[in-house]
Design a protein around this motif. Structure first.
Motif, PDB file in Angstrom:
ATOM      1  N   ASN A   1       0.858  -1.182   0.000  1.00 12.89           N
ATOM      2  CA  ASN A   1       0.000   0.000   0.000  1.00 12.89           C
ATOM      3  C   ASN A   1       0.893   1.231   0.000  1.00 12.89           C
ATOM      4  O   ASN A   1       1.547   1.530   0.993  1.00 12.89           O
ATOM      5  N   ASN A   2       0.896   1.939  -1.127  1.00 12.98           N
ATOM      6  CA  ASN A   2       1.746   3.120  -1.272  1.00 12.98           C
ATOM      7  C   ASN A   2       1.090   4.308  -0.576  1.00 12.98           C
ATOM      8  O   ASN A   2      -0.041   4.679  -0.884  1.00 12.98           O
ATOM      9  N   SER A   3       1.783   4.897   0.373  1.00 13.84           N
ATOM     10  CA  SER A   3       1.230   6.025   1.119  1.00 13.84           C
ATOM     11  C   SER A   3       2.340   6.997   1.476  1.00 13.84           C
ATOM     12  O   SER A   3       3.523   6.642   1.436  1.00 13.84           O
TER      13      SER A   3
ATOM     14  N   TYR B   1       2.267  13.801  -6.662  1.00 10.30           N
ATOM     15  CA  TYR B   1       1.208  12.879  -6.259  1.00 10.30           C
ATOM     16  C   TYR B   1      -0.188  13.360  -6.657  1.00 10.30           C
ATOM     17  O   TYR B   1      -1.181  12.747  -6.271  1.00 10.30           O
TER      18      TYR B   1
ATOM     19  N   GLN C   1      -2.203   1.069  -4.565  1.00 14.76           N
ATOM     20  CA  GLN C   1      -1.843  -0.249  -4.065  1.00 14.76           C
ATOM     21  C   GLN C   1      -1.132  -1.036  -5.164  1.00 14.76           C
ATOM     22  O   GLN C   1      -1.622  -1.117  -6.292  1.00 14.76           O
TER      23      GLN C   1
ATOM     24  N   LEU D   1      10.314   2.190  -3.443  1.00 14.02           N
ATOM     25  CA  LEU D   1       9.573   2.752  -2.312  1.00 14.02           C
ATOM     26  C   LEU D   1      10.069   2.196  -0.987  1.00 14.02           C
ATOM     27  O   LEU D   1      10.555   1.073  -0.907  1.00 14.02           O
TER      28      LEU D   1
ATOM     29  N   THR E   1       9.108   1.904   3.392  1.00  9.14           N
ATOM     30  CA  THR E   1       8.203   2.056   4.520  1.00  9.14           C
ATOM     31  C   THR E   1       9.070   2.251   5.762  1.00  9.14           C
ATOM     32  O   THR E   1      10.287   2.438   5.665  1.00  9.14           O
TER      33      THR E   1
ATOM     34  N   GLN F   1      11.223  -1.628  -1.062  1.00 11.01           N
ATOM     35  CA  GLN F   1      10.773  -2.368  -2.236  1.00 11.01           C
ATOM     36  C   GLN F   1      11.945  -2.659  -3.170  1.00 11.01           C
ATOM     37  O   GLN F   1      12.734  -1.775  -3.492  1.00 11.01           O
TER      38      GLN F   1
END
Length: 358
Positions: free
Chosen positions: A60-62, A215, A281, A319, A321, A326
């Motif tokens: 989940n990209n946030s 974004y 996502q 990416l 977290t 990733q």
């Protein structure tokens, strides 16, 4: 002189004996062999490591941003009329309803003027009625009737003006909400435009924040956000309902506003919000612990356990977290990525797997 030579010879013989005894005697050779054997074992012994089996996961990209909590509606209550305050009908910090009377300013002079006007209107109506009958009988001219009608209409309009002035002596709540601390007292003189108190409606609350221009395509009306505030340990949810159409030229960001239910009044206007905004996502990707990635001159590498040895693999990352990163190129499903003991690893160093992390 001869005594000195004898001493030198004795010292040379002693040193020769010691060297022979340590390195060339059978006992000395045995000790050196044992030491060499121990050192060899330390160099060739496998490094104990933990590994993680690579598999596809959902990402989940946030992004995390900060924002401000705004009231749904907020206004400073003021009066349009000047005069002495004869009554205050609210308690500080209490809930009020739309249209509720909050403050009353002196209006007896206006009430008296209105009553006088009502008498004049009643008399003008009788005069207009009589003249209308006389006009039908052609007892008076049309001009005389129009004069009586105009007088009635003028007095009626004056009454409406007085009623409007009386209405201005009453300060009522423009919407339902919580009223703040008052700045006036009964008997005080109220000046037009002076703040009486603030009125705030914060259910729902508005969350205003900015996100980078890159974004913009991923944010839409209806997008969900999660956020926290300093005054509570709870996590709150909100939904984006408006996006500023123009990009800020200085910061290259776009302003976004979301709406959050606030039935318990846990959110306060002006508060600071830490926001987690879900962008999109990725259904299938590879994520590994951040400590696995070792920066290299041209790229990054990870160590993989293969046939009992550490194998260095160059990888490409994207990416991140809080705990994972990733890997978009360089690893395949089923690879055994080493996640511990990495500081001791070199290419082709023997390794011993102690634990497999799923």
């Amino acid at each position: 002189m001869k005594t000195r030579y004898y001493i030198y010879i004795a010292l040379a013989l002693l040193i020769g004996y010691l060297v022979y005894n340590k390195f060339y005697s059978p006992k000395g050779k045995e000790v050196m062999a044992n030491n060499a054997s121990k050192k060899g074992k330390r160099k060739t012994g496998p490094v104990p490591v933990d590994v993680m089996i690579v598999k596809d996961t959902v990402l989940n990209n946030s992004i995390d941003v900060t924002g401000t909590i705004d009231a749904n509606e907020q206004v400073n209550l003021t009066s349009e009329a000047a005069g002495n305050i004869i009554a205050i009908y609210f308690k500080e910090g209490s809930r009020v309803q739309k249209g509720q009377l909050l403050v009353k300013v002196y209006d007896k002079d206006l009430v008296a003027s209105l009553k006088q006007n009502e008498y004049q209107v009643a008399l003008a109506k009788q005069n207009e009625y009589r003249n209308s009958i006389l006009l039908q009988k052609e007892a008076i001219s049309k001009q005389e009737y129009d004069t009586s009608l105009t007088s009635l209409q003028t007095l009626t309009a004056q009454g409406e003006v007085i009623k409007a002035q009386i209405a201005k002596t009453e300060v009522r709540a423009p919407f339902s909400g919580t009223i703040g601390l008052r700045n006036v007292s009964p008997g005080g003189y109220l000046v037009p435009g002076a703040t009486i108190a603030s009125l705030v409606n914060i259910d729902p609350a508005k969350i205003t924040f900015s996100v980078p221009e890159r974004y913009l395509e991923l944010i839409k009306v209806g997008s969900r956000i999660n956020f926290t505030v300093e005054s509570s340990r709870e996590k709150f949810a909100a939904k984006v309902y408006a996006i500023e159409p123009a990009i800020d030229l200085t910061s290259r960001t776009v302003t976004v506003r979301a709406e959050a239910p606030n039935p318990k009044d846990m959110l306060r206007a002006g508060g600071f919000a830490k926001i987690n905004l879900a962008l999109d996502q990725i259904p299938k990707t590879i994520m590994v612990p951040t400590q696995c990635i070792i920066p290299d001159l041209k790229s990054s590498i990870v160590y993989v356990a293969h046939n009992g040895q550490a194998l260095a693999k160059p990888v490409q990352t994207d990416l991140r977290t809080d705990t994972k990163i990733q890997v978009i190129q360089g690893l395949e499903q089923g690879d055994s990525v080493i996640v511990s003991g990495i500081i001791q690893l070199r290419p082709k160093v023997p390794v011993k797997i102690m634990k497999v992390i799923k």
